[in-house]
Design an enzyme around this catalytic site. Sequence first.
Site, PDB file in Angstrom:
ATOM      1  N   HIS A  55       0.855  -1.186   0.000  1.00 57.55           N
ATOM      2  CA  HIS A  55       0.000   0.000   0.000  1.00 57.55           C
ATOM      3  C   HIS A  55       0.885   1.228   0.000  1.00 57.55           C
ATOM      4  CE1 HIS A  55      -3.196   2.777   1.169  1.00 57.55           C
ATOM      5  NE2 HIS A  55      -4.011   1.851   0.723  1.00 57.55           N
ATOM      6  N   ASP A  77      -7.836  -5.813   0.248  1.00 56.23           N
ATOM      7  CA  ASP A  77      -8.293  -6.626  -0.873  1.00 56.23           C
ATOM      8  C   ASP A  77      -7.854  -8.082  -0.780  1.00 56.23           C
ATOM      9  OD1 ASP A  77      -9.643  -4.595  -2.164  1.00 56.23           O
ATOM     10  OD2 ASP A  77      -7.803  -3.815  -3.058  1.00 56.23           O
TER      11      ASP A  77
END
Length: 430
Positions: A306, A364
């Site tokens: 991320h 996710d």
Amino acid sequence: MVDDVAPAVLNVAEKCYDLPTLKGTLGPDVVDVRQLYGEADIFTYDPSFGSTASCESKITYIDGDKGILLHRGYPIDELAKKSNFLEVAYLLLYGDLPTASEYAAFECNITYHTMLHAQFDRFFEGFRRDAHPMGVLTGTIGALSAFYPDSIDVSDPKQREISTHRLIAKMPTIAARAFKYWSGQPFISPRNNLTYAENFLRMCFAVPAEDYVSNPVLTRAMDRIFILHADHEQNASTSTVRMSGSSGANPFACIAAGIACLWGPAHGGANEEALNMLKEIGTVDRIPEYVQGVKDRKYRLMGFGHRVYKNYDPRAKVMQETAHEVLDELGKHDEPLLKVAMELEKIALHDDYFVERKLYPNVDFYSGITLSAMGFPPEMFTVLFALARTVGWVAQWREMIEDPHRRIARPRQLYTGETQRAYTPIEERG
Ligand code: CMC
């Protein structure tokens, strides 16, 4: 925003510029470079905004190093456990948790805007039979602006409020229709006696021949997935919404732009890609070979890494718990893909390649397994993300519009092309 911090000093061509330093309530101070170009004839350069605060906001705070995510000050895991999606939506939009009567009025407003005009359904028929639900969502949400010209005057607070309700209320109906259209089944209308998540699941899974039987565990999981995706500070799609809206564009067009951005595999499209990756790996014994491929830079580990989190994504922790709850409820705890995911996570969290780069599972990683167990095809995963994120997009769009200092967003560039040159007629070009 306080600005009583010592200014930063920038030295350019032997001249000194004092740049005001601003302090937020949390997070790093920011150096205010707004006057820099005017005073020093110089730009700052930060192409993917890694060191740039693009706006002032009171909505969401992320501490990527500590793995903290707060909405209006409340930690995401607490909201996921104790709240529900519509309450979180109210919180994001209006700044505080609602009182019982505020909540009831908000829920009623959303519930009574869920229906679509019968004419709106004709938009769907224009798409190919097998159109990707994200393509359909992008097109139809944009089409809302043609359908509701009465709520596109962004300078009118009443119209902003009604388009807020319309977007949050109609998104599940449109998302479910995109799914039904893709699956070749008739559309199912919303029901006002159901909760937001329950209503959405019914619109997706009921058929005229058989109604959908609600399962409280799955309804709670759906609601929690919506909460986890509701907002996430100035990510790519939210920045797209803000930037589109800075021109005064109507909210439906801005949200359609956000959806288009979200679709990319590095952003919301990652949940679909993460499940495809787990399927491609297939069995636990194939993980080392796959991880080697990642290290050889043949592909990325989807659902990992991320831009902001350099620690475990706090949403991923809740998502992992939700995955277990759903799979247990459905008697699928032996689901091979869950085994692959858990083993892959274990290996990656101890492998130097991932540890050195601070690559942790993101939201996710487990959402695909969960949604797949609930009956959604991968094509719908990003649609569900968009449905939930609509709340964050709208909250951020409203904050941007209400900012008295709003100006159109207009970044500059470091130009590295040709310098001025004379036009050569075609017959003289070599
Ligand atoms: N797998 C393998 N290596 C990775 C990954 C990954 N998923 N992500 C980053 N890296 C490596 C990258 O190769 C680079 O290594 P090196 O320094 O040796 O060149 C280093 O880590 C830094 O990568 P980066 O591309 O500079 O990082 P970024 O901040 O620009 O990218 C990201 C963030 C999310 C796009 C990226 O981590 C990624 O592509 N992840 C996979 C897609 C994904 O899961 N996206 C969902 C994000 S969460 C939901 C959302 O908010 O949309």
